[in-house]
Design an enzyme around this catalytic site. Structure first.
Site, PDB file in Angstrom:
ATOM      1  N   GLY A   1       9.000  -5.093  -8.561  1.00  0.00           N
ATOM      2  CA  GLY A   1       9.837  -3.977  -9.004  1.00  0.00           C
ATOM      3  C   GLY A   1      11.312  -4.230  -8.731  1.00  0.00           C
ATOM      4  CD  GLU A   2      14.870  -4.401 -13.121  1.00  0.00           C
ATOM      5  OE1 GLU A   2      15.432  -3.299 -13.287  1.00  0.00           O
ATOM      6  OE2 GLU A   2      14.856  -5.298 -13.980  1.00  0.00           O
TER       7      GLU A   2
ATOM      8  CG  HIS B   1       3.213   0.561  -5.380  1.00  0.00           C
ATOM      9  ND1 HIS B   1       3.334   1.657  -4.566  1.00  0.00           N
ATOM     10  CD2 HIS B   1       3.819  -0.459  -4.714  1.00  0.00           C
ATOM     11  CE1 HIS B   1       3.978   1.317  -3.456  1.00  0.00           C
ATOM     12  NE2 HIS B   1       4.294   0.046  -3.520  1.00  0.00           N
TER      13      HIS B   1
ATOM     14  CG  ASP C   1      11.900  -3.734  -3.021  1.00  0.00           C
ATOM     15  OD1 ASP C   1      12.369  -3.379  -1.941  1.00  0.00           O
ATOM     16  OD2 ASP C   1      10.960  -3.137  -3.583  1.00  0.00           O
TER      17      ASP C   1
ATOM     18  N   GLY D   1       0.805  -1.213   0.000  1.00  0.00           N
ATOM     19  CA  GLY D   1       0.000   0.000   0.000  1.00  0.00           C
ATOM     20  C   GLY D   1       0.838   1.264   0.000  1.00  0.00           C
ATOM     21  CB  ALA D   2       1.877   3.988   1.241  1.00  0.00           C
ATOM     22  CG  LEU D   3      -1.000   1.545  -3.838  1.00  0.00           C
ATOM     23  CD1 LEU D   3      -2.151   1.111  -4.755  1.00  0.00           C
ATOM     24  CD2 LEU D   3       0.041   0.437  -3.736  1.00  0.00           C
TER      25      LEU D   3
END
Ligand code: AMP
Length: 279
Positions: free
Chosen positions: A147-148, A36, A150, A30-32
């Site tokens: 996502g890259e 995201h 991470d 969340g907290a998009l």
């Protein structure tokens, strides 16, 4: 857009889909932000329906303060996802996922878990493995998007999928950055104005390290990066490492057939930021 908080009702919906419907899945906390949403866009393009989960997974936090202060903007998240034509959102409670046993399982990721983030966030990747495997079981996606930003997490999830023979394709998506180069992150909202204004320093340092890696060896680049942060008034370096993309092992001598990436973790006060760059 359908919103589910219960596993059973989500699974009922998924079961009712026409045979052959492809499901793209985007797990989030969340907290998009646009990072995201780029994952959601990719998932939309490649699948019949898109499921996004919003779940701040307690077992992947090694720091209670970070968990408590993790930003939560559920109403805004839902309206963003609706505007991106997301089909299904899954927002379970910790009890729904873990019942009364909020604990990680133990995973063997062939050593990927002991590098970088694994050295500084005890148990983090067991938490990630536990939640991602559980969510895959529930959603049964054909493709899952990560996502890259991470990067280590992607390699770990690929490893889990491979070792457990999970019927899901793991898709990696490029890092989305703010205009000044700071990697987008839910945690960026916790930066003070002064920290935020200076935070492009992290990516600037990565870009300069990339140039240096063209002519210098990894330990000289590391020394240079450490020196850049040594007297920085706002940011403290936790680690900088140049590692093989596949094994995540630190580079010793450059091998032209291998792909390398520079990884960094930095504290701005209590806020921990990570970033990486392809070399
Ligand atoms: P999070 O909500 O931080 O757990 O992130 C959910 C997914 O979004 C993970 O796969 C992240 O790697 C990905 N993600 C987070 N930030 C970015 C970004 N700036 N660019 C691309 N993907 C991102």
């Amino acid at each position: 857009m359908l919103i589910f908080t219960k596993i059973k009702s989500l699974q009922q919906e998924i079961k009712s889909l026409k045979d052959g419907t492809t499901i793209g899945f985007v797990p989030t906390m969340g907290a998009l932000h646009e990072g995201h949403l780029s994952l959601v866009e990719n998932a939309k393009k490649e699948n019949d329906i898109v499921v996004v989960s919003i779940f701040v997974n307690p077992t992947q936090f090694d720091n209670t303060d970070d968990l408590i202060n993790y930003p939560k903007t559920i109403e805004k998240d839902l309206s963003l996802l609706k505007s991106f034509n997301c089909d299904i959102v899954f927002t379970p409670t910790p009890e729904e996922i873990y019942a009364d046993n909020i604990k990680s399982e133990s995973f063997d990721f062939d050593g990927l878990e002991f590098q970088m983030e694994g050295k500084f966030r005890a148990g983090h990747f067991n938490g990630v493995g536990t939640i991602v495997e559980r969510l895959f079981e529930i959603v049964k996606p054909h493709k899952a998007y990560f996502g890259e930003k991470d990067f280590q997490q992607i390699q770990i999830i690929r490893k889990m999928a491979e070792k457990k023979n999970l019927p899901v394709q793991i898709i990696s998506c490029p890092i989305h950055r703010e205009k000044d180069g700071l990697a987008m992150s839910s945690r960026n909202t916790r930066l003070t104005e002064v920290q935020r204004a200076a935070a492009s320093f992290i990516y600037e340092t990565l870009k300069k390290a990339k140039i240096q890696f063209g002519t210098k060896n990894a330990s000289d680049v590391l020394k240079w990066v450490e020196n850049e942060f040594k007297n920085h008034p706002l940011f403290t370096l936790e680690y900088f490492e140049i590692a093989d993309e596949e094994t995540l092992l630190p580079v010793k001598t450059k091998n032209p057939t291998k792909k390398y990436r520079a990884f960094i973790a930095v504290f701005a006060g209590k806020v921990r930021l990570i970033d990486n760059i392809r070399l």
